[in-house]
Design an enzyme around this catalytic site. Structure first.
Site, PDB file in Angstrom:
ATOM      1  CG  HIS A   1     -24.329 -16.829  31.915  1.00  0.00           C
ATOM      2  ND1 HIS A   1     -23.489 -16.234  32.831  1.00  0.00           N
ATOM      3  CD2 HIS A   1     -25.592 -16.580  32.347  1.00  0.00           C
ATOM      4  CE1 HIS A   1     -24.209 -15.647  33.771  1.00  0.00           C
ATOM      5  NE2 HIS A   1     -25.492 -15.845  33.507  1.00  0.00           N
TER       6      HIS A   1
ATOM      7  CB  SER B   1     -24.323 -11.739  34.962  1.00  0.00           C
ATOM      8  OG  SER B   1     -25.698 -11.663  35.057  1.00  0.00           O
TER       9      SER B   1
ATOM     10  CG  HIS C   1      -1.727  -1.258   1.342  1.00  0.00           C
ATOM     11  ND1 HIS C   1      -1.214  -2.456   1.781  1.00  0.00           N
ATOM     12  CD2 HIS C   1      -3.029  -1.484   1.055  1.00  0.00           C
ATOM     13  CE1 HIS C   1      -2.172  -3.369   1.759  1.00  0.00           C
ATOM     14  NE2 HIS C   1      -3.286  -2.813   1.327  1.00  0.00           N
TER      15      HIS C   1
ATOM     16  CD  GLU D   1     -20.528  -7.172  24.291  1.00  0.00           C
ATOM     17  OE1 GLU D   1     -20.569  -6.447  23.269  1.00  0.00           O
ATOM     18  OE2 GLU D   1     -21.500  -7.320  25.046  1.00  0.00           O
TER      19      GLU D   1
ATOM     20  CB  ILE E   1      -9.279   7.315  -1.044  1.00  0.00           C
ATOM     21  CG1 ILE E   1      -9.375   8.477  -2.034  1.00  0.00           C
ATOM     22  CG2 ILE E   1      -8.910   6.022  -1.773  1.00  0.00           C
ATOM     23  CD1 ILE E   1     -10.295   8.273  -3.220  1.00  0.00           C
TER      24      ILE E   1
ATOM     25  CG  HIS F   1     -28.780 -15.066  25.872  1.00  0.00           C
ATOM     26  ND1 HIS F   1     -29.453 -14.469  24.837  1.00  0.00           N
ATOM     27  CD2 HIS F   1     -28.476 -14.076  26.746  1.00  0.00           C
ATOM     28  CE1 HIS F   1     -29.560 -13.173  25.080  1.00  0.00           C
ATOM     29  NE2 HIS F   1     -28.970 -12.904  26.225  1.00  0.00           N
TER      30      HIS F   1
ATOM     31  CG  HIS G   1      -6.010   1.289  -0.437  1.00  0.00           C
ATOM     32  ND1 HIS G   1      -6.050   1.609   0.902  1.00  0.00           N
ATOM     33  CD2 HIS G   1      -6.140  -0.060  -0.486  1.00  0.00           C
ATOM     34  CE1 HIS G   1      -6.203   0.497   1.608  1.00  0.00           C
ATOM     35  NE2 HIS G   1      -6.261  -0.522   0.791  1.00  0.00           N
TER      36      HIS G   1
HETATM   37  C1  LIG Z   1     -11.666  -5.217   9.628  1.00  0.00           C
HETATM   38  C2  LIG Z   1     -11.085  -5.014   8.270  1.00  0.00           C
HETATM   39  N1  LIG Z   1     -11.895  -5.042   7.210  1.00  0.00           N
HETATM   40  C3  LIG Z   1     -11.398  -4.929   5.965  1.00  0.00           C
HETATM   41  C4  LIG Z   1     -10.060  -4.782   5.767  1.00  0.00           C
HETATM   42  C5  LIG Z   1      -9.485  -4.720   4.350  1.00  0.00           C
HETATM   43  N2  LIG Z   1      -9.015  -3.364   4.083  1.00  0.00           N
HETATM   44  C6  LIG Z   1      -7.735  -3.043   4.223  1.00  0.00           C
HETATM   45  S1  LIG Z   1      -7.446  -1.431   3.900  1.00  0.00           S
HETATM   46  C7  LIG Z   1      -9.060  -1.152   3.544  1.00  0.00           C
HETATM   47  C8  LIG Z   1      -9.509   0.214   3.135  1.00  0.00           C
HETATM   48  C9  LIG Z   1      -9.147   1.164   4.190  1.00  0.00           C
HETATM   49  O1  LIG Z   1      -9.473   2.457   3.858  1.00  0.00           O
HETATM   50  P1  LIG Z   1      -8.852   3.617   4.722  1.00  0.00           P
HETATM   51  O2  LIG Z   1      -8.885   3.236   6.133  1.00  0.00           O
HETATM   52  O3  LIG Z   1      -9.517   4.869   4.330  1.00  0.00           O
HETATM   53  O4  LIG Z   1      -7.344   3.605   4.313  1.00  0.00           O
HETATM   54  P2  LIG Z   1      -6.639   4.403   3.128  1.00  0.00           P
HETATM   55  O5  LIG Z   1      -6.884   3.664   1.875  1.00  0.00           O
HETATM   56  O6  LIG Z   1      -7.218   5.747   3.095  1.00  0.00           O
HETATM   57  O7  LIG Z   1      -5.234   4.340   3.549  1.00  0.00           O
HETATM   58  C10 LIG Z   1      -9.796  -2.306   3.686  1.00  0.00           C
HETATM   59  C11 LIG Z   1     -11.255  -2.396   3.445  1.00  0.00           C
HETATM   60  C12 LIG Z   1      -9.242  -4.768   6.911  1.00  0.00           C
HETATM   61  N3  LIG Z   1      -7.919  -4.658   6.839  1.00  0.00           N
HETATM   62  N4  LIG Z   1      -9.784  -4.847   8.152  1.00  0.00           N
HETATM   63 MG   LIG Z   2      -9.068   6.579   3.422  1.00  0.00          MG
END
Ligand SMILES: Cc1ncc(C[n+]2csc(CCOP(=O)(O)OP(=O)(O)O)c2C)c(N)n1
Ligand SMILES: [Mg+2]
Length: 692
Positions: free
Chosen positions: A485, A407, A36, A436, A210, A497, A284
């Site tokens: 539980h 609980s 990235h 959680e 983005i 549950h 990205h």
């Molecule tokens: C919980 C989770 N869901 C999906 C992803 C896959 N994923 C990695 S980066 C990304 C996009 C992230 O966008 P942003 O946070 O805006 O980062 P930017 O591209 O702007 O650096 C996704 C969906 C992940 N790493 N974690």
């Molecule tokens: Mg972004």
């Protein structure tokens, strides 16, 4: 922009250092053909400013207890971290906290970004690269973990700081993207941090509009700043991610803020400087391509064909910035700590022990011993009594629940235990609210800060916490996850549950110790085992309903828990023809069935098996002594998915477990409906032995 060759002033070195981070990131992603690049290009000025101008972090000692923490919650931008760890020449430390005398991340690691064994892996990994404060990648986890770090700092400062001795006064910086803002865990954590007024915590939001699928307008149009204002945060905005003076000013405002965490909205351009990729989703998660890299380097005033270039003076510039500031801060602190040690030797000793994840002398004194009692006591009750003793013996052992304390029986009720709030940071009862997932990450943040935390909810809701449990295991943190539980014991609440697949799912997490004790004394022994773990998380699965307390003069001692499984009741001479294996509430069902079988002259054995994981780590000889290979007639009994039990009962054995969801009814009726009764066990035993 400043051409590499003409650098002279310190402003030029700022820009040169920023562009070094950018180009290392671009080159590493291109070489790996994956990664990235865009966000490191955009956030290089931010990360540069935090590290080289603001943070009190000594690259020579990345585990100095009073260092500022840096969390890269948008973990996909890991090249930011590998670049600064490399450029600051941060040193490597091993799991025993020994300094290894070499760099944490070398230029060669960066050249081998995302390759096997490289110290520049795809995402920041705590247990793998020194200088990484927490593992990130699953979006939202990093920011949520930072809340635990901020709570820890408040608690530590309150307990250990003394007039003239600010032993703990660090800050926590977390960088996050749109993903971290969209994920529920980020919101849970922000809400908790706002409530607690964590003014030592600063999140910087990379507002680039983005994500992977394109512009955020397709799915994310809320007013994020307004949301954080509503959470009670101090919200700032820096409209240009390249303006390092403004960034530094905003960070200054944060440092002076009291009573509220700070949220800085930073408007940035993903892929900054790339003529064709800036502000696009392609920047990205794809390499820019050789030609685009050339054009971008030209835009930066960088030699177009140079790769992995660290221009002369850049290392020294970091040395003059964070290197000097961090070394001075640490040295001053070390002197302060020696004076503190002279004046407060006991407190200093606690800090030393805590840093090495050791336990204080006498940590297990007065642990309860439960007398035999056919009516017995619930697992959660035994746990509550044990927790209350442990918390008094171990100053830095603390925890709470996601609103189920009464609980879960996790409330610390002894005098002076207190409740952690903004105005009472001494409290050892934490209140996570009904959050959680953030609780799991917060616990990890506490554990990363060397406190010993536990957190509780119903076992069914382990699903709501699972990603954080998984990360605890990946990070090798001794976080304690308490669940009550544990099966159909809450009867009338019904299948929503009643956990079924949860044990199987947690047992599948590598490195996680899952324990489901069978009676009150096994609960105590489970804690005794868990407390001694330094690099492994544990899940404790406890009953809501009373379980008979076994007579340990008749049956084997509960200390067998430390081996994962042990022979609880045996046939005289130890030569069984049938083995009954149970965990939790089914141990006493197995014992009842065993007594009936023995009375009928059948050579039966009961194995209590609270933990598969611990058992798997025993010697083959021990495992064979508990489950002799020549005994094929085996029955496992557990109120949970049958999934996986084949490994212990073998092809000829049987599993009494769940293959459907439960139902809403009183417990006794459910036990009958789903067959968790001694009579069913004895019938199957006889069938297996051909004596039906
Ligand atoms: C919980 C989770 N869901 C999906 C992803 C896959 N994923 C990695 S980066 C990304 C996009 C992230 O966008 P942003 O946070 O805006 O980062 P930017 O591209 O702007 O650096 C996704 C969906 C992940 N790493 N974690
Ligand atoms: Mg972004």
């Amino acid at each position: 922009m400043t051409p590499v060759t003409e650098t002279t002033t310190s402003t030029d070195f700022d820009q040169l250092s920023i562009n070094t981070i950018r180009t290392l990131s671009m080159d590493a992603v291109q070489q790996a053909k994956s990664g990235h690049p865009g966000t490191p290009m955009a956030l290089a000025p931010l990360v540069y400013t935090i590290w080289n101008r603001v943070m009190r972090f000594d690259p020579q000692d990345p585990i100095w207890p009073n260092r500022d923490r840096f969390v890269l919650s948008n973990g996909h931008a890991s090249m930011l971290l590998w670049s600064v760890l490399h450029l600051t020449r941060t040193q490597a430390v091993n799991a025993d906290y020994e300094k290894l005398g070499h760099a944490s991340v070398t230029l060669d690691d960066i050249r081998r970004f995302r390759q096997l064994d490289s110290k520049a892996p795809g995402h920041p990994e705590y247990h793998w690269v020194s200088g990484v404060e927490t593992t990130t990648g699953p979006l939202g986890q990093g920011v949520a973990t930072s809340v635990g770090m901020a709570i820890a700092k408040k608690w530590l400062a309150n307990r250990y700081n003394r007039p003239g001795f600010p032993i703990f006064d660090y800050k926590i910086y977390a960088v996050a993207g749109d993903g971290c803002m969209m994920e529920g865990i980020g919101s849970e954590a922000a809400s908790l941090a706002g409530h607690l007024g964590l003014d030592n915590l600063c999140w910087i939001y990379d507002n680039n509009h983005i994500t992977i699928e394109g512009n955020t307008k397709i799915a994310f149009t809320e007013d994020v700043a307004a949301r954080f204002l509503a959470y009670g945060w101090n919200v700032l905005r820096v409209g240009d991610a390249n303006d390092i003076e403004r960034i530094e000013h905003a960070l200054d405002v944060f440092k002076k803020e009291t009573g509220r965490p700070t949220f800085i909205v930073l408007d940035s351009h993903i892929g900054y400087g790339s003529p064709h990729k800036q502000d696009t989703a392609e920047a990205h998660g794809e390499p820019l391509g050789d030609e685009e890299i050339r054009l971008t380097k030209r835009a930066y005033g960088w030699p177009e064909d140079a790769k992995f270039l660290v221009p002369d003076g850049v290392y020294e510039h970091f040395e003059d910035g964070i290197g000097t500031r961090g070394a001075n801060a640490r040295q001053e602190w070390s002197q302060l700590f020696e004076a503190y040690r002279a004046q407060y030797p006991e407190l200093a000793a606690e800090i030393d022990q805590m840093q090495r994840r050791e336990l204080p002398n006498g940590w297990d004194r007065n642990l309860p011993v439960f007398p035999a009692d056919p009516k017995g006591i619930a697992g959660r009750e035994a746990s509550g009594k044990t927790l209350n003793i442990l918390a008094q013996n171990i100053p830095w052992f603390l925890g709470g629940s996601a609103d189920l304390g009464p609980s879960n029986k996790t409330l610390l009720t002894y005098e002076g235990a207190g409740h952690f709030q903004a105005n009472s940071p001494a409290g050892k009862n934490l209140h996570f609210g009904i959050r959680e997932h953030a609780m799991g990450a917060t616990l990890n943040g506490l554990a990363l800060s060397k406190l010993r935390p536990y957190g509780a909810t119903f076992f069914i809701f382990s699903d709501y916490e699972r990603p954080a449990i998984r990360l605890a295991s990946l990070m090798e943190l001794p976080t304690i996850f308490v669940f009550t539980h544990d099966a159909m014991g809450d009867g009338e609440d019904g299948p929503t549950h009643q956990p079924v697949e949860h044990l199987a799912s947690l047992r599948a997490i590598p490195g996680l110790v899952t324990l489901r004790p069978g009676d009150a004394n096994e609960v105590v022994e489970a804690y005794r085992y868990i407390m001694q773990l330094r690099h492994q998380p544990a899940v404790l699965v406890l009953s809501r309903q009373p379980l008979p307390t076994l007579d340990r003069t008749k049956y084997a001692a509960a200390t067998g828990v430390s081996r994962g499984a042990y022979v609880l009741a045996d046939t005289p001479g130890g030569d069984p023809e049938v083995i009954l294996i149970g965990s939790g509430s089914e141990v006493s069902v197995a014992v009842d069935a065993h007594e009936k079988l023995v009375a009928e002259g059948i050579r039966s054995r009961v194995v209590s098996m609270p933990s598969w994981d611990i058992f798997e780590h025993q010697t083959q000889q021990y495992r064979d002594s508990v489950l002799p290979p020549n005994v094929a007639a085996r029955i496992a009994i557990e109120q949970a998915s049958t999934f996986g039990w084949e490994r212990y009962v073998g092809a000829k054995g049987r599993v009494i477990g769940m293959t459907t969801f439960g139902a809403s009814a009183p417990l006794k009726e459910l036990q009958r409906k789903f067959g968790f009764e001694p009579a069913r066990v004895t019938a199957i035993a006889k069938e297996l032995l051909g004596r039906g």
